[in-house]
Design a protein around this motif. Structure first.
Motif, PDB file in Angstrom:
ATOM      1  N   GLY A 174      18.031 -10.746  70.855  1.00 32.17           N
ATOM      2  CA  GLY A 174      18.789 -11.156  69.676  1.00 32.17           C
ATOM      3  C   GLY A 174      18.153 -12.379  69.084  1.00 32.17           C
ATOM      4  O   GLY A 174      16.932 -12.468  68.988  1.00 32.17           O
ATOM      5  N   SER A 175      18.972 -13.342  68.692  1.00 32.12           N
ATOM      6  CA  SER A 175      18.471 -14.612  68.170  1.00 32.12           C
ATOM      7  C   SER A 175      19.269 -15.750  68.791  1.00 32.12           C
ATOM      8  O   SER A 175      20.388 -15.543  69.283  1.00 32.12           O
ATOM      9  N   LEU A 176      18.677 -16.932  68.762  1.00 33.26           N
ATOM     10  CA  LEU A 176      19.371 -18.126  69.266  1.00 33.26           C
ATOM     11  C   LEU A 176      20.252 -18.720  68.182  1.00 33.26           C
ATOM     12  O   LEU A 176      19.922 -18.676  66.987  1.00 33.26           O
ATOM     13  N   TYR A 177      21.375 -19.313  68.606  1.00 30.96           N
ATOM     14  CA  TYR A 177      22.312 -19.981  67.695  1.00 30.96           C
ATOM     15  C   TYR A 177      22.824 -21.254  68.354  1.00 30.96           C
ATOM     16  O   TYR A 177      22.838 -21.362  69.591  1.00 30.96           O
ATOM     17  N   PRO A 178      23.254 -22.216  67.536  1.00 31.59           N
ATOM     18  CA  PRO A 178      23.952 -23.366  68.133  1.00 31.59           C
ATOM     19  C   PRO A 178      25.252 -22.899  68.765  1.00 31.59           C
ATOM     20  O   PRO A 178      25.934 -22.022  68.220  1.00 31.59           O
ATOM     21  N   SER A 179      25.586 -23.459  69.909  1.00 33.18           N
ATOM     22  CA  SER A 179      26.863 -23.094  70.531  1.00 33.18           C
ATOM     23  C   SER A 179      28.048 -23.605  69.722  1.00 33.18           C
ATOM     24  O   SER A 179      29.121 -23.002  69.705  1.00 33.18           O
ATOM     25  N   THR A 180      27.836 -24.730  69.032  1.00 30.47           N
ATOM     26  CA  THR A 180      28.875 -25.269  68.146  1.00 30.47           C
ATOM     27  C   THR A 180      28.598 -24.789  66.733  1.00 30.47           C
ATOM     28  O   THR A 180      27.581 -25.130  66.139  1.00 30.47           O
ATOM     29  N   ARG A 181      29.494 -23.980  66.183  1.00 29.50           N
ATOM     30  CA  ARG A 181      29.303 -23.399  64.854  1.00 29.50           C
ATOM     31  C   ARG A 181      30.382 -23.954  63.926  1.00 29.50           C
ATOM     32  O   ARG A 181      31.400 -23.315  63.673  1.00 29.50           O
ATOM     33  N   ARG A 182      30.093 -25.141  63.411  1.00 34.89           N
ATOM     34  CA  ARG A 182      31.123 -25.853  62.638  1.00 34.89           C
ATOM     35  C   ARG A 182      31.465 -25.158  61.321  1.00 34.89           C
ATOM     36  O   ARG A 182      32.576 -25.305  60.804  1.00 34.89           O
ATOM     37  N   GLU A 183      30.516 -24.393  60.745  1.00 34.05           N
ATOM     38  CA  GLU A 183      30.779 -23.723  59.472  1.00 34.05           C
ATOM     39  C   GLU A 183      31.873 -22.671  59.606  1.00 34.05           C
ATOM     40  O   GLU A 183      32.581 -22.364  58.643  1.00 34.05           O
ATOM     41  N   VAL A 184      32.018 -22.124  60.811  1.00 36.90           N
ATOM     42  CA  VAL A 184      32.966 -21.040  61.028  1.00 36.90           C
ATOM     43  C   VAL A 184      34.386 -21.461  60.681  1.00 36.90           C
ATOM     44  O   VAL A 184      35.172 -20.693  60.112  1.00 36.90           O
ATOM     45  N   GLU A 185      34.740 -22.692  60.996  1.00 34.89           N
ATOM     46  CA  GLU A 185      36.116 -23.145  60.783  1.00 34.89           C
ATOM     47  C   GLU A 185      36.422 -23.451  59.327  1.00 34.89           C
ATOM     48  O   GLU A 185      37.577 -23.412  58.924  1.00 34.89           O
TER      49      GLU A 185
END
Length: 446
Positions: A174-185
């Motif tokens: 897959g791909s790597l992502y930040p564990s904290t996804r602040r945009e989601v909220e």
């Protein structure tokens, strides 16, 4: 703040077998500068902003100190992206840069700030990063400025970087992502998408997660809206099954659209039918190249698939590598896929009947075009040998898998040839090509 459509500013312009992204709205560089200034170190002279370069999906702007006569103050790059794969492309690029910078010696840009949502005053996703020193390798590589020994050294350095990336083994593709996804909220549509998306934290580094694969075939044109399965995948088989079904679905959609458009005739529709048939034929032989029983042994590594001379920076004085750039769409790929030479060194095997030298001969200004190309292809081949030697040897396995993948990507441009190849393989023929008599070039995995 007004909520924008996730693909605000993007228009895909279609032709029969091509689709090109375009900007319907230009980024406002005054707003881009204002955003950057919130994150940059304060200096007496302040920063100016100017266009730097453009890629297929991005526009890059340089933030430079207005008073820097001594050249001691750092400059920066603001990379503004078309929302071709909203959130996922920018978020994965940031996480990949941060992972590589944290865990390897590969010189990559330092991410200062970013927004992986277009729900901001600029109206686009953006990344603010440090500007690496050096110039593009392209102009020097294509000239006589680099002697053989320097080309060997650059090749060895690149092999060392690839070896570092291959040393990290991940359990999913897959791909790597930040564990904290602040945009989601703060973005409603993204919160909804995220709730249906699988993110798996890295066991040995809580800063990062594995998530959906970000590669061009999964988002180009209308493909994001087709909502394909993008993983993360546990096997090459599941990845390629999803991708081939996506190729069939997308090409069928284009056929339906073309059938209702007077600009396309019966021959155009027939070409799309041929491509669909080619995809279906290679889908039918997929398990023979990727048997399910072999899947449990797979691991995955980071792979930079655009390590071209444009994306390699070198010191113009010392000819040493100073940076590797353009980490968008870098993903976790299986071992058979990552065991490749960089794009810079990719080419056919060369055999014109002459003895193979240990080093490439210097360019001959008086040579005709055929012999100039022959010499350049020979140099590529010799440098591939240097690359694999530095890597620890050419991998013994993966040729069948890479051959299959190459055929998949040829399906639209050579559908009849690909379908005939698949049918012969199904009947028990050797899938690998044979060298044509009299042709000095041979592509063993094409």
């Amino acid at each position: 703040m007004t909520l924008r459509h996730p693909q605000h500013g993007l228009e895909w312009k279609y032709e029969l077998f091509d689709v090109v992204p375009s900007w319907t709205v230009e980024p406002d560089i005054a707003i881009a500068r204002a955003i950057a200034l919130r994150h940059l170190p304060v200096i007496a002279s302040g920063y100016g902003i100017r266009f730097f370069s453009a890629g297929t999906f991005n526009k890059l702007y340089s933030l430079y100190p207005l008073d820097n006569d001594e050249g001691t103050v750092e400059s920066f790059i603001m990379r503004i992206s078309l929302p071709v794969d909203p959130y996922f492309k920018t978020a994965s690029e940031v996480a990949t840069l941060q992972f590589v910078r944290k865990n390897t010696s590969i010189p990559v840009p330092h991410v200062i700030a970013f927004d992986s949502s277009s729900d901001n005053e600029l109206g686009f996703e953006w990344i603010l990063m440090g500007k690496l020193p050096g110039v593009s390798l392209k102009s020097l590589w294509e000239s006589q400025a680099l002697v053989w020994e320097e080309r060997v050294q650059i090749t060895k350095t690149l092999a060392g970087y690839v070896k570092q990336l291959m040393s990290f083994k991940f359990p999913l593709m897959g791909s790597l992502y930040p564990s904290t996804r602040r945009e989601v909220e703060r973005v409603a549509w993204l919160k909804d998408v995220s709730s249906k998306t699988r993110f798996v934290p890295l066991l040995d580094d809580a800063e990062f997660s594995m998530g959906p694969v970000v590669t061009i075939p999964f988002f180009y044109g209308d493909r994001v809206h087709l909502q394909p399965d993008r993983g993360p995948f546990e096997t090459s088989l599941s990845y390629l099954t999803s991708l081939l079904h996506l190729h069939v679905t997308s090409t069928t959609s284009r056929k339906i659209a073309a059938s209702a458009d007077d600009e396309y005739d019966e021959d155009d529709i027939s070409e799309l039918d041929d491509a669909i048939a080619a995809y279906q034929s290679i889908l039918s032989i997929l398990p023979s190249f990727f048997p399910p029983e072999a899947s449990s042994q797979e691991t995955f590594s980071l792979y930079h698939d655009d390590m071209s001379s444009n994306n390699i920076l070198i010191d113009p004085a010392t000819h040493r590598i100073t940076g590797i750039v353009d980490w968008e769409c870098v993903s976790l790929q299986p071992a058979w896929h990552v065991a490749r030479v960089p794009q810079l060194l990719d080419g056919p095997e060369v055999d014109d009947g002459s003895p193979i030298p240990a080093a490439a001969p210097p360019p001959d200004k008086g040579a005709d075009d055929f012999h100039k190309e022959l010499r350049d292809r020979l140099e590529q081949m010799l440098l591939r040998g240097v690359f694999y030697e530095e890597l620890g040897g050419k991998p013994e396995h993966g040729s069948r898998e890479r051959l299959f993948e190459n055929k998949m990507y040829q399906a639209e441009v050579r559908p009849t040839g690909v379908r005939n190849w698949a049918n012969k393989v199904q009947q028990g023929s050797d899938p690998f090509p044979t060298k044509t008599e009299g042709n000095p070039y041979f592509w063993p995995e094409h």
